[in-house]
Design a protein around this motif. Structure first.
Motif, short mmCIF file in Angstrom:
data_model
loop_
_atom_site.label_atom_id
_atom_site.label_comp_id
_atom_site.label_asym_id
_atom_site.label_seq_id
_atom_site.Cartn_x
_atom_site.Cartn_y
_atom_site.Cartn_z
N ILE A 63 -3.95 -42.76 -0.86
CA ILE A 63 -4.71 -41.53 -1.10
C ILE A 63 -3.87 -40.51 -1.87
N ILE A 64 -2.59 -40.42 -1.56
CA ILE A 64 -1.72 -39.48 -2.26
C ILE A 64 -1.68 -39.78 -3.76
N SER A 65 -1.82 -41.05 -4.12
CA SER A 65 -1.74 -41.43 -5.54
C SER A 65 -2.86 -40.83 -6.38
N GLY A 66 -3.88 -40.28 -5.75
CA GLY A 66 -4.93 -39.56 -6.47
C GLY A 66 -5.90 -40.46 -7.20
N GLY A 67 -6.69 -39.84 -8.07
CA GLY A 67 -7.67 -40.60 -8.83
C GLY A 67 -8.80 -41.13 -7.98
N GLY A 68 -9.01 -40.52 -6.80
CA GLY A 68 -10.06 -41.01 -5.91
C GLY A 68 -9.70 -42.32 -5.24
N ALA A 69 -8.41 -42.68 -5.27
CA ALA A 69 -7.98 -43.95 -4.71
C ALA A 69 -8.12 -43.96 -3.20
N ILE A 70 -8.63 -45.09 -2.70
CA ILE A 70 -8.79 -45.27 -1.26
C ILE A 70 -8.91 -46.77 -1.00
N VAL A 117 -7.04 -52.06 -10.23
CA VAL A 117 -7.20 -50.62 -10.42
C VAL A 117 -6.46 -50.12 -11.66
N THR A 118 -5.23 -50.60 -11.86
CA THR A 118 -4.41 -50.06 -12.94
C THR A 118 -4.61 -50.74 -14.29
N LYS A 119 -4.85 -52.03 -14.30
CA LYS A 119 -4.97 -52.76 -15.56
C LYS A 119 -6.41 -53.03 -15.98
N MET A 120 -7.26 -53.32 -15.00
CA MET A 120 -8.65 -53.62 -15.31
C MET A 120 -9.54 -52.38 -15.19
N ARG A 121 -8.96 -51.29 -14.66
CA ARG A 121 -9.66 -50.01 -14.50
C ARG A 121 -10.91 -50.11 -13.63
N VAL A 122 -10.84 -51.01 -12.63
CA VAL A 122 -11.92 -51.10 -11.65
C VAL A 122 -11.69 -50.01 -10.61
N PRO A 123 -12.70 -49.22 -10.26
CA PRO A 123 -12.52 -48.18 -9.25
C PRO A 123 -12.01 -48.77 -7.94
N ALA A 124 -11.05 -48.08 -7.32
CA ALA A 124 -10.46 -48.57 -6.08
C ALA A 124 -11.52 -48.79 -5.01
N PHE A 125 -12.53 -47.92 -4.99
CA PHE A 125 -13.61 -48.04 -4.01
C PHE A 125 -14.29 -49.40 -4.13
N ARG A 214 1.08 -46.59 -8.66
CA ARG A 214 -0.15 -46.92 -7.91
C ARG A 214 -0.14 -48.37 -7.43
N PHE A 215 0.39 -49.26 -8.24
CA PHE A 215 0.48 -50.67 -7.89
C PHE A 215 1.27 -50.84 -6.59
N VAL A 216 2.40 -50.15 -6.50
CA VAL A 216 3.24 -50.23 -5.30
C VAL A 216 2.53 -49.62 -4.09
N SER A 261 -4.56 -34.80 1.54
CA SER A 261 -5.71 -34.34 0.77
C SER A 261 -6.38 -35.51 0.08
N LEU A 262 -7.70 -35.62 0.23
CA LEU A 262 -8.44 -36.69 -0.42
C LEU A 262 -8.40 -36.57 -1.93
N ALA A 263 -8.03 -35.39 -2.44
CA ALA A 263 -7.91 -35.19 -3.88
C ALA A 263 -6.61 -35.77 -4.42
#
Length: 320
Positions: A63-70, A117-125, A214-216, A261-263
């Motif tokens: 979540i800390i990594s941002g971008g709506g990641a979860i 998420v990082t290479k294919m740009r698929v939303p983490a959700f 983000r990968f880590v 923060s979810l942001a």
């Protein structure tokens, strides 16, 4: 120096509120039901805090990594990891090797999430929601819906044993907290993680490898989910395909309650630990006070909504 002092005050104040709430809830429950303070109940509570706490720390990194990641797959990875480690041991694989293989397997799941998420740009959700379904289905396929029992006694010590009166699971949780708190607060990686969550564009211009960070984070989250799967299988004495349901929600709630923060960009391992303690204590208190199980999820849901709402209001006031 003044900036660091203000930053410390902000972090402390964010963790102080949840800590006060935790202490108040503890006192309230102990007063209403003296059985709450029995050794057996405290050990059970400690094991539950360890489970939710380890998951919460993993979610905090993502979540800390941002971008709506979860990461929505944590609970299902717990189930699949528990079933798989039990399956390996039933097929005569040594306990230590089974555990190592499951941690590597869990790391592979996290790497897949990070790559998607990082290479294919698929939303983490989306990608973690897919894993949630796949992992849950695979756990059922491996077991055909039946638990895997007859696990070695040495393995059961992880989830059922204690040392100096403190459950082994709590010691494992403590080690995870110490290591990951150091990583998040004292290492370059931790600084980069908070930086990309706070302002990804600025972090990129500063030379931060956003994709690698983000990968880590995703890999860390999945490894911790795999670790919880091992602990849960040991605690239950079986590989149970049905465990871990809604665990990801409790982990996310614990992280947010603890000040994440979810942001993105804000959060601490200590805060996640406090949040997990609140969720676990609240669950335990409802049981001790004989509240119907039908109300448990209702109460937990209300706590989640309140925590997120307070976070949004806090950010809105900070901008004014």
């Amino acid at each position: 120096m003044a900036k660091e002092k203000d930053e410390f005050k902000t972090k402390f104040s964010k963790e102080l509120g949840p800590l006060i709430a935790l202490i108040a809830l503890l006192i309230f429950t102990a007063v209403l039901n003296p059985r709450f303070l029995t050794l057996f109940n405290l050990q059970s509570l400690g094991r539950q805090i360890a489970i939710f706490g380890i998951l919460a720390v993993g979610e905090t990194f993502v979540i800390i990594s941002g971008g709506g990641a979860i990461d929505l797959s944590a609970g299902s990875v717990v189930a699949l990891s528990g079933v798989t480690v039990a399956w390996l041991m039933k097929h005569q694989v040594p306990v230590w090797l089974s555990i190592l293989l499951i941690l590597l397997f869990s790391a592979g799941i996290g790497m897949w999430h990070g790559f998607a998420v990082t290479k294919m740009r698929v939303p983490a959700f989306i990608v973690t929601l897919g894993t949630l379904t796949i992992a849950r289905g695979m756990a059922a396929v491996i077991t055909k819906g039946w638990p895997i029992v007859g696990l070695p006694k040495s393995f059961l010590t992880i989830g059922q044993g204690d040392w100096l009166g403190v459950p082994i699971a709590v010691w494992i949780f403590g080690i995870c907290v110490l290591i990951l708190h150091f990583v998040l607060r004292k290492t370059v990686y931790g600084k980069h993680l908070r930086a990309i969550g706070g302002n990804e564009v600025a972090a990129r211009f500063s030379g931060v490898n956003v994709d690698r960070v983000r990968f880590v984070a995703f890999t860390t989250c999945s490894v911790l989910s795999g670790l919880v799967g091992i602990i849960v299988a040991s605690r239950l004495s079986q590989g149970q395909p049905g465990v871990g349901s809604s665990y990801e929600l409790y982990a996310i709630a614990s992280s947010v309650i603890g000040g994440t923060s979810l942001a993105g960009g804000e959060g601490t391992v200590i805060g996640a630990m406090i949040g997990a303690s609140i969720i676990s204590l609240l669950w335990n208190a409802l049981v001790m006070l004989n509240v119907s199980t039908y109300w448990h999820n209702v109460v937990i849901g209300i706590v989640i909504v309140v925590a997120v709402t307070l976070d949004v209001l806090r950010k809105r006031l900070a901008k004014q």
